[in-house]
Design an enzyme around this catalytic site. Sequence first.
Site, short mmCIF file in Angstrom:
data_model
loop_
_atom_site.label_atom_id
_atom_site.label_comp_id
_atom_site.label_asym_id
_atom_site.label_seq_id
_atom_site.Cartn_x
_atom_site.Cartn_y
_atom_site.Cartn_z
N SER A 63 0.80 -1.24 0.00
CA SER A 63 0.00 0.00 0.00
C SER A 63 0.82 1.28 0.00
O SER A 63 0.27 2.36 -0.21
CB SER A 63 -0.95 0.03 1.20
OG SER A 63 -2.11 -0.69 0.88
N LYS A 66 0.41 3.37 -2.93
CA LYS A 66 -0.70 4.33 -3.07
C LYS A 66 -0.20 5.77 -2.94
O LYS A 66 -0.78 6.70 -3.51
CB LYS A 66 -1.77 4.04 -2.01
CG LYS A 66 -2.48 2.70 -2.24
CD LYS A 66 -3.43 2.34 -1.12
CE LYS A 66 -4.21 1.09 -1.47
NZ LYS A 66 -4.48 0.21 -0.34
N TYR A 189 -3.31 -2.23 -10.67
CA TYR A 189 -3.27 -2.06 -9.21
C TYR A 189 -2.46 -3.19 -8.55
O TYR A 189 -1.64 -2.94 -7.67
CB TYR A 189 -4.69 -2.01 -8.64
CG TYR A 189 -4.72 -1.99 -7.14
CD1 TYR A 189 -4.43 -0.83 -6.43
CD2 TYR A 189 -5.01 -3.15 -6.40
CE1 TYR A 189 -4.41 -0.82 -5.04
CE2 TYR A 189 -5.00 -3.15 -5.02
CZ TYR A 189 -4.70 -1.98 -4.34
OH TYR A 189 -4.67 -1.98 -2.97
N TYR A 241 -4.22 2.93 7.78
CA TYR A 241 -5.43 2.10 7.87
C TYR A 241 -6.36 2.65 8.95
O TYR A 241 -6.35 3.85 9.21
CB TYR A 241 -5.08 0.62 8.12
CG TYR A 241 -4.12 0.07 7.08
CD1 TYR A 241 -4.38 0.22 5.73
CD2 TYR A 241 -2.97 -0.59 7.45
CE1 TYR A 241 -3.52 -0.28 4.78
CE2 TYR A 241 -2.10 -1.11 6.50
CZ TYR A 241 -2.37 -0.94 5.17
OH TYR A 241 -1.51 -1.42 4.23
N VAL A 259 1.17 -3.66 3.82
CA VAL A 259 1.14 -4.96 4.51
C VAL A 259 2.42 -5.78 4.29
O VAL A 259 2.57 -6.85 4.88
CB VAL A 259 -0.10 -5.81 4.15
CG1 VAL A 259 -1.37 -5.18 4.69
CG2 VAL A 259 -0.18 -6.07 2.66
#
Length: 305
Positions: A63, A66, A189, A241, A259
């Site tokens: 992530s 992102k 993605y 998160y 993660v």
Amino acid sequence: MDLAELLEEIAREVRPYFGKGRVASYIPALRRVPATKFGMAVSMVDGREFTVGDVDEKFSIQSISKLLTLMLAMSIRGDEVWRRVGKEPSGTPFNSLVQLEYEKGVPRNPFINAGALVVLDCVMARTGKETTQVILDYARVLSRDFSVDYNAKVAASELRAAHRNAAIANLLRCHKTIRHDPGDLLSAYCHQCSLEMSCSDLARTFLPLANAGVSPILEEAVLTDRQARRINALMMTCGMYDSVGSFAFRVGLPAKSGVGGGIVAVVPRQCCIAVWSPELDRSGNSLVGTAALELFVRMTKMSIL
Ligand code: GLN
């Protein structure tokens, strides 16, 4: 204060935390990473770099990608991004579907999966080249490491396991928040999540966020000052998160986790820190990495709070 010594001390002090978290297990490639890996890299805006541990070993950034695609989307699309994705913490898991349906297909923020898919759709819309290549080139240029690459095996198993992300992409298409084919988007993605970078790479890549958008390494602006501040604000409120509040309470820095066990944290006007330790806490953030950042802030007083 000697930062090199301080990092050594942090590496010693976090040892008791090993074994208390769990390595991500939703795909085999992540499950196999040795749990006791630990690295921490600090890139200062004045060009100095300090490191300890496994800082040159590449790991799955997941992530954290992102953050990379958000920088890319903002630099090529500007404010258009904010017409398609929100700026509020979600308070729900990063891959939640319920909130997206409730809120008519507009994701709460760019750091939940739905938001990241919209950001990626913005990147896709403008570039002729394969989207995955554009993202890879961006990561290589910012990190100054041309060996940065995707892990094809991780990308393939992400894609095989991406049932929930596929549902999110389709829901976004139903609501017309994305313009591209949900399948193409999902594949891109899964690739971005499979990018492998080291702590040293990450601390260099995201250093412009600590330096008003300017990369001291490239000696050029990759974002405007305002864009960099906005990204830091989003990291502070949405980057960890659904435990972003307790992370702010403990560490008090804008940060983004993945993660794979990586966390990138920004100290505006001073430095960018990247830490890696694969064991995760219950929210999916690196357990030892969070402890290391907490110690770093306590010892250096480099907090924004
Ligand atoms: N690749 C995974 C997903 O999108 C996990 C990303 C993350 O680090 N949360 O579901």
